[in-house]
Motif scaffolding. Structure first.
Motif, PDB file in Angstrom:
ATOM      1  N   ASP A  20       0.826  -1.208   0.000  1.00 28.68           N
ATOM      2  CA  ASP A  20       0.000   0.000   0.000  1.00 28.68           C
ATOM      3  C   ASP A  20       0.860   1.259   0.000  1.00 28.68           C
ATOM      4  OD1 ASP A  20      -2.607  -0.984  -0.154  1.00 28.68           O
ATOM      5  OD2 ASP A  20      -2.704  -1.379   1.993  1.00 28.68           O
ATOM      6  N   ARG A  21       1.924   1.228   0.794  1.00 27.11           N
ATOM      7  CA  ARG A  21       2.796   2.394   0.886  1.00 27.11           C
ATOM      8  C   ARG A  21       3.424   2.714  -0.474  1.00 27.11           C
ATOM      9  NH1 ARG A  21       5.243   4.629   5.469  1.00 27.11           N
ATOM     10  NH2 ARG A  21       6.355   6.522   4.860  1.00 27.11           N
ATOM     11  N   LEU A  22       3.772   1.683  -1.211  1.00 29.49           N
ATOM     12  CA  LEU A  22       4.374   1.861  -2.540  1.00 29.49           C
ATOM     13  C   LEU A  22       3.342   2.070  -3.637  1.00 29.49           C
ATOM     14  CD1 LEU A  22       7.083  -0.928  -2.194  1.00 29.49           C
ATOM     15  CD2 LEU A  22       7.528   1.525  -2.340  1.00 29.49           C
ATOM     16  N   GLU A  23       2.036   1.989  -3.286  1.00 27.63           N
ATOM     17  CA  GLU A  23       0.924   2.210  -4.220  1.00 27.63           C
ATOM     18  C   GLU A  23       0.977   1.246  -5.414  1.00 27.63           C
ATOM     19  OE1 GLU A  23       0.999   6.340  -5.285  1.00 27.63           O
ATOM     20  OE2 GLU A  23       0.145   6.960  -3.371  1.00 27.63           O
ATOM     21  N   LEU A  24       1.378   0.008  -5.151  1.00 26.41           N
ATOM     22  CA  LEU A  24       1.443  -0.986  -6.233  1.00 26.41           C
ATOM     23  C   LEU A  24       0.066  -1.366  -6.765  1.00 26.41           C
ATOM     24  CD1 LEU A  24       4.323  -3.336  -5.017  1.00 26.41           C
ATOM     25  CD2 LEU A  24       4.431  -1.291  -6.450  1.00 26.41           C
ATOM     26  N   PRO A  25      -0.988  -1.495  -5.920  1.00 34.50           N
ATOM     27  CA  PRO A  25      -2.320  -1.767  -6.478  1.00 34.50           C
ATOM     28  C   PRO A  25      -2.777  -0.656  -7.422  1.00 34.50           C
ATOM     29  CG  PRO A  25      -2.298  -2.238  -4.131  1.00 34.50           C
ATOM     30  CD  PRO A  25      -1.016  -1.530  -4.432  1.00 34.50           C
ATOM     31  N   THR A  26      -2.511   0.591  -7.050  1.00 32.89           N
ATOM     32  CA  THR A  26      -2.871   1.708  -7.920  1.00 32.89           C
ATOM     33  C   THR A  26      -2.144   1.613  -9.244  1.00 32.89           C
ATOM     34  OG1 THR A  26      -3.120   3.073  -5.939  1.00 32.89           O
ATOM     35  CG2 THR A  26      -3.016   4.218  -8.041  1.00 32.89           C
ATOM     36  N   THR A  27      -0.893   1.164  -9.200  1.00 31.74           N
ATOM     37  CA  THR A  27      -0.085   1.070 -10.414  1.00 31.74           C
ATOM     38  C   THR A  27      -0.670   0.076 -11.400  1.00 31.74           C
ATOM     39  OG1 THR A  27       1.917   1.638  -9.176  1.00 31.74           O
ATOM     40  CG2 THR A  27       2.217   0.552 -11.299  1.00 31.74           C
ATOM     41  N   VAL A  28      -1.026  -1.131 -10.926  1.00 30.25           N
ATOM     42  CA  VAL A  28      -1.518  -2.151 -11.858  1.00 30.25           C
ATOM     43  C   VAL A  28      -2.912  -1.807 -12.380  1.00 30.25           C
ATOM     44  CG1 VAL A  28      -0.103  -4.029 -10.961  1.00 30.25           C
ATOM     45  CG2 VAL A  28      -2.306  -3.590  -9.921  1.00 30.25           C
ATOM     46  N   VAL A  29      -3.776  -1.257 -11.518  1.00 29.72           N
ATOM     47  CA  VAL A  29      -5.117  -0.881 -11.971  1.00 29.72           C
ATOM     48  C   VAL A  29      -5.036   0.323 -12.906  1.00 29.72           C
ATOM     49  CG1 VAL A  29      -7.377  -0.045 -11.239  1.00 29.72           C
ATOM     50  CG2 VAL A  29      -6.247  -1.842  -9.935  1.00 29.72           C
ATOM     51  N   GLY A  30      -4.184   1.286 -12.575  1.00 32.19           N
ATOM     52  CA  GLY A  30      -4.020   2.449 -13.433  1.00 32.19           C
ATOM     53  C   GLY A  30      -3.483   2.088 -14.807  1.00 32.19           C
TER      54      GLY A  30
END
Length: 634
Positions: A371-381
């Motif tokens: 979450d801190r690295l925002e990896l979920p946001t990266t793949v969905v984005g």
């Protein structure tokens, strides 16, 4: 003058980006798959896909106008899709939340809650989850030993181009030590001198191997890849050099067998060795794992090996704690933490009793880092922008552990929302390339895990059965067509990665069906549908390579799910024992060995119940609790 040169340089770079891709992707500076009549990116975004040079391409002003029109068109398409999804949402079984405080979520309402309370990242410390008492026997050892350089690998690569098209890639890795030269005539991978490069070359001539190109840059790695002539230097104490040797030569090839098949054994040089060189916590983690494997496979003094294992576990935790307290190097912390979870699945025996932190406590900290690295946001984005290339490697490994790990505990996957978004948008987290099972099946397993968590919380049986029916239909859409599952070997005996992935996906698909069926009230092991699924799974296993160089250890989870419902008359038991025999000593350690031990107790209960005419399901999870096992069986 300088501005003019910069403009020409930028224009030149734009034209060199792709010579054969569509002009819309070139305009957006995105990778084009060159699909006809329209590429996937343009089709997904609902924009015009043009391969013939358009009039606006040579005019800078017109090109800028066209770019704005494409952006506007993409916005309209995405808005329309979100509106459609909101009006007719598929049933959700996972929690809903936003990825960040500043970006609202468009997800559909849900009735779930996360499987674990969120941990405040700043509170993760040695006094909290990372607390591991230092063993008294290690007090005489300094926390950081005197380091000496230890040369490990030199990798050289050569690629041949014909008319600017890559046709062949040669990769050579030489392993050596300044203290101990390698034996003459040996290969670092154990291959004959005619390595995979020659095999691939002949396959390209005989079987159109160019239809399965190797993408060595598929994943976005947490560290930079080494240059072809880079010499890896790993600093370890003299006493730890045997452990390092053992890890590189014996353990590293056990960790990512499917990815090795996809990347032609480059994962050691591209993923593992760079991390060993730059990440001290990762290095100590690997040395402790090496000790576990050495203990399982060699007649080494147990007390001495245990001392090394504990010393490196403590050193790895200490390095992680120091980085957490300094609040930096988050990607390296995540990389090491995932290694502590996942690498244990390849080594050790079920009877090992060396103190360690439970894998799910490690994962709780790893998830906070994700979450801190925002990896979920990266793949969905990336999916929403039509760019599915280079998914984060650590997100792919996290997803694999999260989804299958949730089934170990009967809880919700931590990132179930992300998997559902990717499933709806036909996105990818790189699971197929990493572990062999198609992302769609893995995302559906996540949904089934959410459904089981609801069931354990008291979901109404009628509602439960409705969800089972819906998810069953969803799995049906992923069924392999007739003849899709076949031999994964080429005529030369080399593995065909895409066919291997199809076969592995089919095995996971049948296991997912059995897992889903087991949630239905009144589930019986002698039901015709269940026995048919077990038989179908056994048929698929005939097309998955067995033995020490095979891929049985990549199928621990489906073997666990299917084996736990097999009766004494089932072909599964004879198939499993036959594959254990072919696997040899390797069948006794790692997650595969633990599942083999677990089956002894599960089958004893199944057979005793069947002898009394009862064919109710025996929970392997209950058996693990009784044995006080807290393993991640993947």
């Amino acid at each position: 003058m300088a501005a003019s040169k910069d403009a020409k340089s930028n224009a030149s770079k734009m034209h060199r980006r792709s010579r054969t891709g569509c002009y819309t992707c070139r305009l957006r500076r995105k990778k084009c798959d060159e699909g006809k009549p329209g590429c996937k990116a343009c089709t997904h975004l609902g924009v015009s896909c043009v391969y013939k040079r358009p009039m606006w391409w040579s005019n800078t002003a017109k090109r800028a106008e066209q770019k704005e029109m494409v952006k506007e068109r993409i916005k309209l398409t995405q808005t329309a899709k979100k509106t459609k999804d909101a009006s007719t949402p598929p049933p959700s079984l996972c929690k809903t939340d936003t990825f960040s405080d500043s970006k609202p979520s468009s997800r559909t309402p849900s009735v779930c809650t996360p499987y674990a309370q969120e941990v405040n990242f700043t509170q993760v410390s040695p006094e909290g989850y990372f607390a591991l008492p230092q063993p008294e026997a290690l007090m005489s050892h300094p926390p950081y030993p005197v380091l000496s350089p230890y040369e490990v690998d030199i990798k050289t690569e050569r690629q041949i181009f014909i008319n600017d098209v890559p046709t062949r890639r040669d990769s050579t890795i030489s392993t050596f030590s300044t203290f101990q030269p390698p034996p003459m005539g040996s290969s670092c991978h154990g291959f004959a001198p005619e390595s995979w490069v020659q095999q691939d070359y002949y396959e390209m001539q005989q079987e159109s191997f160019t239809e399965e190109p190797v993408n060595f840059d598929f994943f976005d790695l947490p560290h930079g890849k080494t240059t072809p002539n880079h010499e890896t230097v790993i600093e370890v104490d003299e006493v730890d050099k045997p452990l390092l040797n053992h890890f590189i030569q014996k353990v590293s090839k056990l960790i990512f067998p499917i990815l090795d098949a996809n990347q032609h054994s480059s994962t050691r040089s591209d993923i593992i060795l760079p991390a060993l060189e730059t990440n001290k916590s990762y290095l100590h983690c690997c040395l402790s794992v090496s000790g576990l494997h050495k203990k399982s496979t060699e007649d080494a003094p147990s007390e001495k090996i245990d001392e090394h294992i504990l010393r490196h576990r403590y050193a790895a935790i200490s390095e992680l704690c120091a980085a957490l307290n300094e609040d930096k190097n988050h990607a390296q912390i995540l990389e090491a933490t995932l290694g502590m979870i996942f690498f244990q699945c390849s080594v050790g025996r079920a009877t090992d009793s060396i103190p360690d932190i439970p894998w799910h406590q490690h994962f709780q900290a790893a998830a906070d880092l994700v979450d801190r690295l925002e990896l979920p946001t990266t793949v969905v984005g990336a999916m929403q922008c039509g760019d599915v290339s280079r998914p984060p490697f650590n997100m792919a490994l996290t997803a694999w552990i999260d989804i299958l790990g949730s089934t170990m505990l009967g809880r919700y996957p931590r990132f179930a929302d992300t998997y559902r978004d990717l499933n709806i948008g036909k996105g990818s987290a790189g699971l197929s390339e990493l572990m062999g099972c198609d992302d769609k099946i893995m995302f559906l397993i996540s949904e089934i895990s959410c459904l089981e968590a609801h069931k354990l919380e008291g979901m109404d049986d009628l509602v439960l059965c409705d969800y089972v029916k819906i998810l069953g239909h969803s799995i049906g859409y992923c069924e392999p067509g007739p003849g899709a599952v076949k031999s994964a070997f080429s005529g030369t005996g080399a593995i065909k990665p895409k066919q291997l992935s199809i076969n592995v996906t089919a095995a996971f698909m049948y296991a997912a069906r059995i897992y889903l069926c087991s949630l239905v009230p009144g589930f019986r092991l002698d039901d015709h549908n269940v026995t048919s699924l077990v038989n179908a799974f056994c048929s698929v296993m005939e097309y998955i390579p067995a033995g020490p160089e095979g891929h049985d250890r990549s199928l621990v989870w489906p073997l666990l799910v299917v084996g736990s419902v097999s009766l004494s008359t089932s072909p599964f038991r004879s198939m499993f024992e036959e594959r254990c025999t072919r696997l040899g000593e390797a069948a006794n350690f790692g997650s595969f060995g633990r599942v083999r031990e677990l089956f002894m107790d599960v089958w004893l209960l199944v057979d005793s119940e069947a002898a009394m005419g009862s064919y109710q399901n025996v929970s392997w999870r209950d058996v693990m609790r009784q044995k006080e096992w807290d393993f991640l069986l993947i």
